[in-house]
Design a protein around this motif. Structure first.
Motif, PDB file in Angstrom:
ATOM      1  N   ALA A  95       0.858  -1.188   0.000  1.00  0.00           N
ATOM      2  CA  ALA A  95       0.000   0.000   0.000  1.00  0.00           C
ATOM      3  C   ALA A  95       0.891   1.233   0.000  1.00  0.00           C
ATOM      4  O   ALA A  95       2.033   1.194   0.489  1.00  0.00           O
ATOM      5  N   PHE A  96       0.367   2.312  -0.547  1.00  0.00           N
ATOM      6  CA  PHE A  96       1.100   3.582  -0.588  1.00  0.00           C
ATOM      7  C   PHE A  96       0.182   4.686  -0.076  1.00  0.00           C
ATOM      8  O   PHE A  96      -1.050   4.600  -0.163  1.00  0.00           O
ATOM      9  N   PHE A  97       0.811   5.741   0.419  1.00  0.00           N
ATOM     10  CA  PHE A  97       0.055   6.859   0.976  1.00  0.00           C
ATOM     11  C   PHE A  97       0.774   8.164   0.668  1.00  0.00           C
ATOM     12  O   PHE A  97       2.004   8.201   0.599  1.00  0.00           O
ATOM     13  N   LEU A  98       0.002   9.217   0.501  1.00  0.00           N
ATOM     14  CA  LEU A  98       0.547  10.545   0.271  1.00  0.00           C
ATOM     15  C   LEU A  98       0.542  11.330   1.577  1.00  0.00           C
ATOM     16  O   LEU A  98      -0.427  11.266   2.345  1.00  0.00           O
ATOM     17  N   GLY A  99       1.611  12.058   1.813  1.00  0.00           N
ATOM     18  CA  GLY A  99       1.700  12.920   2.976  1.00  0.00           C
ATOM     19  C   GLY A  99       2.041  14.337   2.553  1.00  0.00           C
ATOM     20  O   GLY A  99       3.013  14.552   1.833  1.00  0.00           O
ATOM     21  N   ASP A 113       5.699   4.348   1.191  1.00  0.00           N
ATOM     22  CA  ASP A 113       5.265   2.957   1.036  1.00  0.00           C
ATOM     23  C   ASP A 113       4.789   2.391   2.368  1.00  0.00           C
ATOM     24  O   ASP A 113       4.735   3.098   3.387  1.00  0.00           O
ATOM     25  N   PHE A 114       4.445   1.111   2.379  1.00  0.00           N
ATOM     26  CA  PHE A 114       3.821   0.486   3.545  1.00  0.00           C
ATOM     27  C   PHE A 114       4.777   0.398   4.741  1.00  0.00           C
ATOM     28  O   PHE A 114       4.336   0.242   5.881  1.00  0.00           O
ATOM     29  N   LEU A 115       6.075   0.500   4.480  1.00  0.00           N
ATOM     30  CA  LEU A 115       7.058   0.472   5.562  1.00  0.00           C
ATOM     31  C   LEU A 115       7.394   1.863   6.084  1.00  0.00           C
ATOM     32  O   LEU A 115       8.158   1.993   7.034  1.00  0.00           O
ATOM     33  N   ALA A 155      -2.534   2.457  -8.079  1.00  0.00           N
ATOM     34  CA  ALA A 155      -3.870   1.990  -7.711  1.00  0.00           C
ATOM     35  C   ALA A 155      -3.956   1.645  -6.225  1.00  0.00           C
ATOM     36  O   ALA A 155      -5.054   1.523  -5.675  1.00  0.00           O
ATOM     37  N   ARG A 156      -2.807   1.470  -5.583  1.00  0.00           N
ATOM     38  CA  ARG A 156      -2.767   1.121  -4.165  1.00  0.00           C
ATOM     39  C   ARG A 156      -2.546   2.339  -3.256  1.00  0.00           C
ATOM     40  O   ARG A 156      -2.297   2.184  -2.067  1.00  0.00           O
ATOM     41  N   ILE A 157      -2.605   3.542  -3.812  1.00  0.00           N
ATOM     42  CA  ILE A 157      -2.483   4.739  -2.975  1.00  0.00           C
ATOM     43  C   ILE A 157      -3.774   4.904  -2.189  1.00  0.00           C
ATOM     44  O   ILE A 157      -4.855   5.076  -2.761  1.00  0.00           O
ATOM     45  N   GLY A 158      -3.660   4.844  -0.875  1.00  0.00           N
ATOM     46  CA  GLY A 158      -4.845   4.738  -0.035  1.00  0.00           C
ATOM     47  C   GLY A 158      -5.379   6.022   0.543  1.00  0.00           C
ATOM     48  O   GLY A 158      -6.379   6.005   1.265  1.00  0.00           O
ATOM     49  N   GLY A 159      -4.741   7.158   0.256  1.00  0.00           N
ATOM     50  CA  GLY A 159      -5.263   8.401   0.803  1.00  0.00           C
ATOM     51  C   GLY A 159      -4.174   9.440   0.958  1.00  0.00           C
ATOM     52  O   GLY A 159      -2.974   9.169   0.766  1.00  0.00           O
ATOM     53  N   LEU A 160      -4.588  10.647   1.289  1.00  0.00           N
ATOM     54  CA  LEU A 160      -3.679  11.770   1.519  1.00  0.00           C
ATOM     55  C   LEU A 160      -3.856  12.268   2.943  1.00  0.00           C
ATOM     56  O   LEU A 160      -4.978  12.585   3.373  1.00  0.00           O
ATOM     57  N   ILE A 388      -1.352   8.983   8.647  1.00  0.00           N
ATOM     58  CA  ILE A 388      -2.739   9.158   9.077  1.00  0.00           C
ATOM     59  C   ILE A 388      -3.669   8.229   8.303  1.00  0.00           C
ATOM     60  O   ILE A 388      -4.395   7.423   8.908  1.00  0.00           O
ATOM     61  N   PRO A 389      -3.689   8.282   6.947  1.00  0.00           N
ATOM     62  CA  PRO A 389      -4.561   7.330   6.244  1.00  0.00           C
ATOM     63  C   PRO A 389      -4.126   5.883   6.431  1.00  0.00           C
ATOM     64  O   PRO A 389      -4.977   4.977   6.453  1.00  0.00           O
ATOM     65  N   LEU A 390      -2.823   5.635   6.583  1.00  0.00           N
ATOM     66  CA  LEU A 390      -2.365   4.269   6.863  1.00  0.00           C
ATOM     67  C   LEU A 390      -2.986   3.765   8.164  1.00  0.00           C
ATOM     68  O   LEU A 390      -3.495   2.646   8.230  1.00  0.00           O
ATOM     69  N   SER A 391      -2.944   4.593   9.205  1.00  0.00           N
ATOM     70  CA  SER A 391      -3.497   4.197  10.499  1.00  0.00           C
ATOM     71  C   SER A 391      -4.997   3.966  10.410  1.00  0.00           C
ATOM     72  O   SER A 391      -5.532   3.016  10.996  1.00  0.00           O
ATOM     73  N   HIS A 392      -5.696   4.833   9.679  1.00  0.00           N
ATOM     74  CA  HIS A 392      -7.146   4.698   9.567  1.00  0.00           C
ATOM     75  C   HIS A 392      -7.538   3.395   8.874  1.00  0.00           C
ATOM     76  O   HIS A 392      -8.547   2.785   9.221  1.00  0.00           O
ATOM     77  N   ARG A 393      -6.730   2.959   7.907  1.00  0.00           N
ATOM     78  CA  ARG A 393      -7.113   1.803   7.111  1.00  0.00           C
ATOM     79  C   ARG A 393      -6.559   0.495   7.638  1.00  0.00           C
ATOM     80  O   ARG A 393      -7.183  -0.556   7.485  1.00  0.00           O
ATOM     81  N   TYR A 394      -5.345   0.524   8.259  1.00  0.00           N
ATOM     82  CA  TYR A 394      -4.657  -0.738   8.505  1.00  0.00           C
ATOM     83  C   TYR A 394      -4.188  -0.969   9.928  1.00  0.00           C
ATOM     84  O   TYR A 394      -3.676  -2.051  10.215  1.00  0.00           O
TER      85      TYR A 394
END
Length: 400
Positions: A95-99, A113-115, A155-160, A388-394
């Motif tokens: 998964a990927f996320f934007l900050g 990335d997820f790490l 496609a795996r970007i989960g949020g900003l 933040i979006p990582l925490s909300h989702r995973y």
């Protein structure tokens, strides 16, 4: 990604309890991902033991997480008897996320990335932030940042996530910005505008709180369960972690340490941000006839006179020591962590001198308090925004 710690007390993981009820699969998946993130690679038997979930339930969960690309298998570990165990770890590309960090002097957009590793980043330096400047920057930088990963990765970007100071309009006297332009932050819905610009779910949080989240989610080494976190930006902000969980407070501004009263160099009480912030350092540098512009542009190297830096570090450390004591008398903290937009050598010296100043104070009746460096550094706010979006989702709320 956090390092596994063999001497971590067992009570830190047993607080995460799962449920075998079929309706709780989302909860249990978050539980497994939280444990693997915090402990490192784990086998199914390890997770069953830590959570109390049945071996069959754990097997089903981990199989699904592997199919979803969130976990990857490691090399089998053979014991003396029985089948070899297979450790499972987080997939960096799962998964990927934007900050987005909106600072008083610059903005950063990062793809993480997820790490928790930044795959790409773009920065814009400005004299002061306005909503129009920030939204235009995101529209321009987003395609460049997203191009750092494949189409599948995009496609795996989960949020900003957005890390920004609250009430930006109230700081005009400190950053020399026109009040009329900064007042735009009062009425503009930056969350909605960025959601429209990116097509992603957007989460907004105080910038120093986000930096603390980065330490909590991505930090390395053994982290205490109860700590106060100081982050140096243009001003100083903070975050509070209680029982291993980020404490946001009623309005999301808990541990906003800047206004804390501390003795100044002349002994009179003043706000912590007056002595412990980069704006205070910039004032001292410019008073000596140098330009402070590089402070906002190059956090890894400050080519200033050592005597100027030393005076600022000592004053900031004295303020941090007083603030730490005030916090420790109210909350039973294990540690204080210090981080910021600064070279690692400056951070290390700041932590060392804060420790010295703290132990010169009257500590009677106060429990032991460790004072040490944070582990993320200048990118803490943008990485924390992505967390933040990582925490909300995973991830799971450990206090649930």
């Amino acid at each position: 990604m956090t390092d596994a710690s063999s001497d971590r007390p067992a009570t830190e993981v047993v607080a995460l309890k799962g449920s075998n009820a079929s309706g709780m699969r989302a909860h249990n998946e978050r539980l497994v991902l939280s444990l693997v993130r915090g402990e490192g690679a784990l086998a199914k038997s390890d997770i069953a033991r830590m959570t109390g979930l049945s071996a069959q339930t754990v097997s089903v969960i981990m199989r699904q997480l592997e199919q979803d690309g969130l976990l990857v298998r490691g090399e089998p570990v053979r014991g003396r008897i029985g089948q070899p165990s297979v450790p499972m770890s987080l997939n960096p590309d799962g998964a990927f996320f934007l900050g987005l960090k909106i600072g008083r002097r610059s903005a950063d957009l990062s793809l993480v990335d997820f790490l928790g590793r930044a795959r790409a980043m773009r920065r814009k330096v400005y004299r002061y932030p306005t909503p129009d400047t920030v939204v235009a920057f995101v529209r321009e930088a987003l395609p460049e940042v997203a191009a750092a990963v494949s189409a599948d990765g995009r496609a795996r970007i989960g949020g900003l996530g957005v890390a920004m100071p609250f009430q930006l309009w109230s700081w005009v006297e400190f950053i020399g910005a026109p009040q009329a332009e900064m007042d735009a932050w009062r009425t503009r819905d930056i969350q909605a505008e960025l959601a429209e610009a990116t097509g992603l779910p957007v989460h907004v949080q105080n910038d120093a709180t986000s930096a603390c989240r980065a330490e909590l989610v991505f930090g390395t080494g053994d982290r205490p369960r109860d700590f106060l976190y100081f982050y140096f930006g243009t001003f100083i902000g903070g975050g509070l972690v209680l029982n291993g969980q980020l404490h946001l407070g009623r309005t999301g501004n808990a541990a906003g340490v800047g206004p804390m009263p501390v003795p100044g160099p002349d002994g009179r009480m003043q706000r912590l941000l007056s002595v412990a912030s980069m704006s205070a350092l910039a004032d001292q540098i410019e008073a000596g006839g140098e330009s402070a512009d590089i402070l906002w542009e190059k956090p890894d190297h400050w080519p200033f006179r050592q005597e100027v830096l030393s005076v600022w570090i000592d004053r900031a450390a004295a303020g941090l020591a007083w603030a730490s004591l005030s916090a420790a008398t109210l909350i039973e903290l294990e540690a204080v962590l210090i981080d910021g937009w600064m070279p690692a050598s400056v951070r290390a010296e700041l932590a060392r001198r804060t420790h010295e100043h703290y132990h010169r104070l009257d500590l009677a009746g106060v429990g032991p308090l460790a004072i040490r460096e944070g582990t993320i550094g200048p990118l803490a706010r943008s990485l924390g925004a992505a967390a933040i979006p990582l925490s909300h989702r995973y991830l799971i709320d450990q206090n649930a």
